[in-house]
Write a protein that holds these residues in place. Structure first.
Motif, PDB file in Angstrom:
ATOM      1  N   ALA A 264     -10.195  11.755   0.159  1.00  0.00           N
ATOM      2  CA  ALA A 264     -10.571   9.915  -0.905  1.00  0.00           C
ATOM      3  C   ALA A 264     -10.177   9.716  -1.844  1.00  0.00           C
ATOM      4  O   ALA A 264     -10.103   9.505  -2.207  1.00  0.00           O
ATOM      5  N   GLU A 265     -10.315  11.236  -2.720  1.00  0.00           N
ATOM      6  CA  GLU A 265      -8.892  10.590  -4.389  1.00  0.00           C
ATOM      7  C   GLU A 265      -7.385  10.353  -3.515  1.00  0.00           C
ATOM      8  O   GLU A 265      -7.056   9.307  -4.180  1.00  0.00           O
ATOM      9  N   TYR A 266      -7.041  10.983  -2.497  1.00  0.00           N
ATOM     10  CA  TYR A 266      -5.907  10.142  -2.386  1.00  0.00           C
ATOM     11  C   TYR A 266      -5.856   9.478  -1.908  1.00  0.00           C
ATOM     12  O   TYR A 266      -5.112   8.136  -2.178  1.00  0.00           O
ATOM     13  N   ILE A 267      -6.680   8.727  -0.997  1.00  0.00           N
ATOM     14  CA  ILE A 267      -6.578   7.711  -0.306  1.00  0.00           C
ATOM     15  C   ILE A 267      -6.627   6.090  -1.712  1.00  0.00           C
ATOM     16  O   ILE A 267      -6.563   5.534  -1.390  1.00  0.00           O
ATOM     17  N   GLN A 268      -7.404   6.796  -2.650  1.00  0.00           N
ATOM     18  CA  GLN A 268      -7.976   6.047  -3.503  1.00  0.00           C
ATOM     19  C   GLN A 268      -6.576   5.722  -4.501  1.00  0.00           C
ATOM     20  O   GLN A 268      -6.442   4.209  -5.018  1.00  0.00           O
ATOM     21  N   ARG A 269      -6.233   6.901  -4.557  1.00  0.00           N
ATOM     22  CA  ARG A 269      -4.807   6.941  -5.449  1.00  0.00           C
ATOM     23  C   ARG A 269      -3.818   6.048  -4.834  1.00  0.00           C
ATOM     24  O   ARG A 269      -3.000   5.189  -5.001  1.00  0.00           O
ATOM     25  N   VAL A 270      -3.461   5.972  -3.531  1.00  0.00           N
ATOM     26  CA  VAL A 270      -2.858   5.644  -2.702  1.00  0.00           C
ATOM     27  C   VAL A 270      -3.194   4.275  -2.866  1.00  0.00           C
ATOM     28  O   VAL A 270      -2.328   3.049  -2.995  1.00  0.00           O
ATOM     29  N   LYS A 271      -4.561   3.203  -2.369  1.00  0.00           N
ATOM     30  CA  LYS A 271      -4.941   1.958  -2.877  1.00  0.00           C
ATOM     31  C   LYS A 271      -4.678   2.012  -3.795  1.00  0.00           C
ATOM     32  O   LYS A 271      -4.160   0.437  -3.925  1.00  0.00           O
ATOM     33  N   ILE A 272      -5.104   2.435  -4.504  1.00  0.00           N
ATOM     34  CA  ILE A 272      -4.265   1.591  -6.821  1.00  0.00           C
ATOM     35  C   ILE A 272      -3.743   1.865  -6.863  1.00  0.00           C
ATOM     36  O   ILE A 272      -2.913   0.553  -7.665  1.00  0.00           O
ATOM     37  N   GLU A 273      -2.437   2.359  -6.273  1.00  0.00           N
ATOM     38  CA  GLU A 273      -1.160   1.739  -6.274  1.00  0.00           C
ATOM     39  C   GLU A 273      -0.472   1.111  -5.876  1.00  0.00           C
ATOM     40  O   GLU A 273      -0.104   0.325  -6.497  1.00  0.00           O
ATOM     41  N   ALA A 274      -0.793   0.775  -4.638  1.00  0.00           N
ATOM     42  CA  ALA A 274      -0.036  -0.569  -3.950  1.00  0.00           C
ATOM     43  C   ALA A 274      -1.141  -2.119  -4.469  1.00  0.00           C
ATOM     44  O   ALA A 274      -0.046  -3.132  -4.912  1.00  0.00           O
ATOM     45  N   ALA A 275      -2.295  -1.482  -5.266  1.00  0.00           N
ATOM     46  CA  ALA A 275      -2.478  -2.627  -5.840  1.00  0.00           C
ATOM     47  C   ALA A 275      -1.856  -2.695  -7.164  1.00  0.00           C
ATOM     48  O   ALA A 275      -1.330  -4.194  -8.040  1.00  0.00           O
ATOM     49  N   LYS A 276      -1.223  -1.809  -7.643  1.00  0.00           N
ATOM     50  CA  LYS A 276      -0.490  -1.825  -9.414  1.00  0.00           C
ATOM     51  C   LYS A 276       1.011  -2.916  -8.758  1.00  0.00           C
ATOM     52  O   LYS A 276       1.443  -3.894  -9.261  1.00  0.00           O
ATOM     53  N   MET A 277       1.014  -2.432  -8.139  1.00  0.00           N
ATOM     54  CA  MET A 277       2.206  -2.724  -7.045  1.00  0.00           C
ATOM     55  C   MET A 277       2.277  -4.467  -6.994  1.00  0.00           C
ATOM     56  O   MET A 277       3.318  -5.735  -7.379  1.00  0.00           O
ATOM     57  N   SER A 278       1.511  -4.563  -6.186  1.00  0.00           N
ATOM     58  CA  SER A 278       0.652  -6.399  -6.023  1.00  0.00           C
ATOM     59  C   SER A 278       0.883  -7.054  -7.273  1.00  0.00           C
ATOM     60  O   SER A 278       1.455  -7.531  -7.428  1.00  0.00           O
ATOM     61  N   LEU A 279       0.425  -6.529  -8.241  1.00  0.00           N
ATOM     62  CA  LEU A 279      -0.022  -6.759  -9.773  1.00  0.00           C
ATOM     63  C   LEU A 279       1.379  -7.290 -10.442  1.00  0.00           C
ATOM     64  O   LEU A 279       1.285  -7.893 -11.312  1.00  0.00           O
ATOM     65  N   GLU A 280       1.857  -5.956 -10.163  1.00  0.00           N
ATOM     66  CA  GLU A 280       3.112  -6.402 -10.507  1.00  0.00           C
ATOM     67  C   GLU A 280       4.401  -7.206 -10.303  1.00  0.00           C
ATOM     68  O   GLU A 280       4.805  -8.054 -10.813  1.00  0.00           O
ATOM     69  N   SER A 281       4.016  -7.611  -9.365  1.00  0.00           N
ATOM     70  CA  SER A 281       5.305  -8.325  -8.459  1.00  0.00           C
ATOM     71  C   SER A 281       4.559 -10.357  -7.973  1.00  0.00           C
ATOM     72  O   SER A 281       5.344 -10.907  -7.398  1.00  0.00           O
ATOM     73  N   SER A 282       3.255 -10.008  -7.436  1.00  0.00           N
ATOM     74  CA  SER A 282       2.631 -10.842  -6.902  1.00  0.00           C
ATOM     75  C   SER A 282       1.909 -11.772  -7.616  1.00  0.00           C
ATOM     76  O   SER A 282       1.553 -12.019  -8.911  1.00  0.00           O
ATOM     77  N   GLN A 283       1.679 -13.147  -7.618  1.00  0.00           N
ATOM     78  CA  GLN A 283       1.443 -14.249  -8.162  1.00  0.00           C
ATOM     79  C   GLN A 283      -0.530 -13.982  -7.861  1.00  0.00           C
ATOM     80  O   GLN A 283      -1.496 -14.810  -7.890  1.00  0.00           O
ATOM     81  N   GLU A 284      -1.156 -13.260  -6.441  1.00  0.00           N
ATOM     82  CA  GLU A 284      -2.738 -13.324  -5.966  1.00  0.00           C
ATOM     83  C   GLU A 284      -3.315 -13.000  -7.147  1.00  0.00           C
ATOM     84  O   GLU A 284      -2.958 -11.915  -8.042  1.00  0.00           O
ATOM     85  N   ASN A 285      -4.361 -13.292  -6.925  1.00  0.00           N
ATOM     86  CA  ASN A 285      -5.300 -13.011  -8.490  1.00  0.00           C
ATOM     87  C   ASN A 285      -6.145 -11.693  -7.819  1.00  0.00           C
ATOM     88  O   ASN A 285      -6.059 -10.685  -7.152  1.00  0.00           O
TER      89      ASN A 285
END
Length: 329
Positions: A264-285
Motif C-alpha cells: 500500500a505504501e509503495y502504491i501511494q508513493r508511485v501515485k504521489i510521484e505521478a501527481a508531483k510530475m503532473s503538478l510540475e508540468s501540466s495546467q490541470e487543477n
C-alpha cells in the motif's frame, strides 16, 4: 571559544561541504569582531595528512592538523564524501576511533549530507535519529540498520550528535549550530547574508521517488513495474500477488523486504510521484491531477500528498511548476 575541527576526508569529497561551514563560521567571527567582541570559533581543518587534493587535482586543501597530533576539540564536522559510499567509509576508517575518542572526551559531532555514512560507521548514532541525502537513504538503511534513519528531516540533534539532509541543506545545520552556540540574532544575520532559507526543516519536497529496485527479487521487480504502469487503476494486493505468481502472504513479505515499503505504501508513493510530475508540468487543477492518479477523495489525497512531500499540492505547484512566469528583464 569553541574549537571546531572540519575533517578533510580521504578519497573524494564535496569540497563545498568543507569550505562552506568554514566560510559561514568565519563570518560569525567577523561579525563579532566588528562589534568589538571575541571570536566564537577557532576553526581548523583536520585530516589524515596535511595536504589533500580533490577533483583530480583541481582543488588542494591544507589541513591545520592531522589526527595523529595530540589536541582536544569541541565540535567535529564531517563533510560529504563523493563517489562509492562503501569505499568512502573504508577509506575514512582511520577517523572513526579518533572521532569516538574525541566524543568520549566531550566533543560534539555533526555530519553533513553523505557525511552521515562516516558518522554512522562510528556507532555513535546506533539507536538514534540520523538524516542524510534522500538519494542515499536505501543504501544507508542497508549499511546501518541500527540507526533510526529519518529521510524527511533536514536537521537532527541527538544530544550533541547532529546530521543534515542532502546537498546544501548542510547550511541549515550550520545555522542551527550558530544559534545554539552563539545567538539566534547572529544565525539570522548569517541566513540573510548567505541567503539561506533559515526555517526549512524538511527535505521531503525535494525527494524524487525512484522505485527502490536495487534488489535481486525478480517477481517483486516485475510487480513494481506493473504498479508503475497501472498506478491509476484500482490495484489490490491479491491482484498484485497474482502478477508476481506468489501467494499473498509470501508476496507481502518479500515486497516489504525488497522495497522497505508495504504494498500500500509503495502504491501511494508511485501515485504521489505521478501527481508531483503532473503538478510540475501540466495546467490541470489539483482535483484533475487527483483523479488522474486514481484518487477520488479530496481530503485523503491532500493529506497523503502533504505527508509525503511536506507541502500541499497547491504549494508544491507554486514552487516547482515549469509553467511559472519568467522574471521580467
Amino acid at each position: 571559544m569553541k574549537h571546531v575541527s572540519i575533517l578533510v576526508p580521504a578519497g573524494e569529497a564535496v569540497v563545498g561541504s568543507i569550505e562552506g561551514p568554514h566560510k559561514v563560521l568565519s563570518q560569525v567571527n567577523d561579525f563579532l569582531a566588528g562589534a568589538g567582541q571575541a571570536p566564537a570559533f577557532q576553526i581548523e581543518l583536520v585530516g589524515l595528512t596535511r595536504d589533500k587534493t580533490f577533483n583530480q587535482g583541481l582543488f588542494t586543501l591544507h589541513a591545520h592538523r592531522t589526527i595523529a597530533e595530540d589536541f582536544r576539540t569541541d565540535l567535529i564536522i564531517i563533510p560529504a564524501p563523493h563517489g562509492d559510499l562503501a569505499e568512502a567509509v573504508a577509506l575514512n576508517a582511520p577517523f572513526v576511533p579518533w572521532i569516538r575518542q574525541q566524543h568520549a572526551a566531550g566533543a560534539e559531532v555533526a555530519s553533513l549530507c553523505l557525511g552521515a555514512f562516516i558518522l554512522a560507521a562510528t556507532g555513535l548514532v546506533d539507536g538514534r535519529k540520523c538524516a542524510t541525502h534522500w538519494l542515499a537513504t536505501q543504501q544507508f538503511a542497508a549499511m546501518y540498520p541500527a540507526v533510526q534513519l529519518v529521510p524527511e528531516q533536514v536537521i537532527t540533534d541527538e544530544q550533541g550528535l547532529y546530521s543534515s539532509g542532502g546537498a546544501y541543506s548542510y547550511l541549515n545545520l550550520v545555522l542551527y549550530l550558530i544559534e545554539k552556540y552563539v545567538s539566534r540574532d547572529l544565525a539570522v544575520c548569517c541566513a540573510k547574508v548567505f541567503q539561506i532559507d533559515f526555517g526549512r526543516r524538511s527535505q521531503s519536497p525535494f525527494v524524487i521517488f525512484q522505485g527502490q529496485k536495487d534488489h535481486a527479487d525478480a517477481p517483486i521487480k516485475k510487480t513494481q513495474e506493473f504498479i508503475e504502469q497501472h498506478f491509476a487503476d484500482k490495484l489490490t494486493v491479491d491482484d498484485l500477488a497474482a502478477v508476481s505468481c506468489l501467494s499473498r502472504r509470501n508476496f507481502e513479505r518479500r515486497f516489504k523486504k525488497a522495497t522497505s515499503n508495504t504494498v500500500a505504501e509503495y502504491i501511494q508513493r508511485v501515485k504521489i510521484e505521478a501527481a508531483k510530475m503532473s503538478l510540475e508540468s501540466s495546467q490541470e487543477n489539483v482535483n484533475e491531477v487527483m483523479y488522474s492518479v486514481g484518487y477520488s477523495d479530496t481530503k485523503a489525497f491532500r493529506t497523503l500528498f502533504k505527508r509525503l512531500t511536506g507541502v500541499s499540492p497547491l504549494a508544491y505547484r507554486e514552487r516547482y511548476s515549469r509553467k511559472a512566469p519568467a522574471l521580467a528583464a
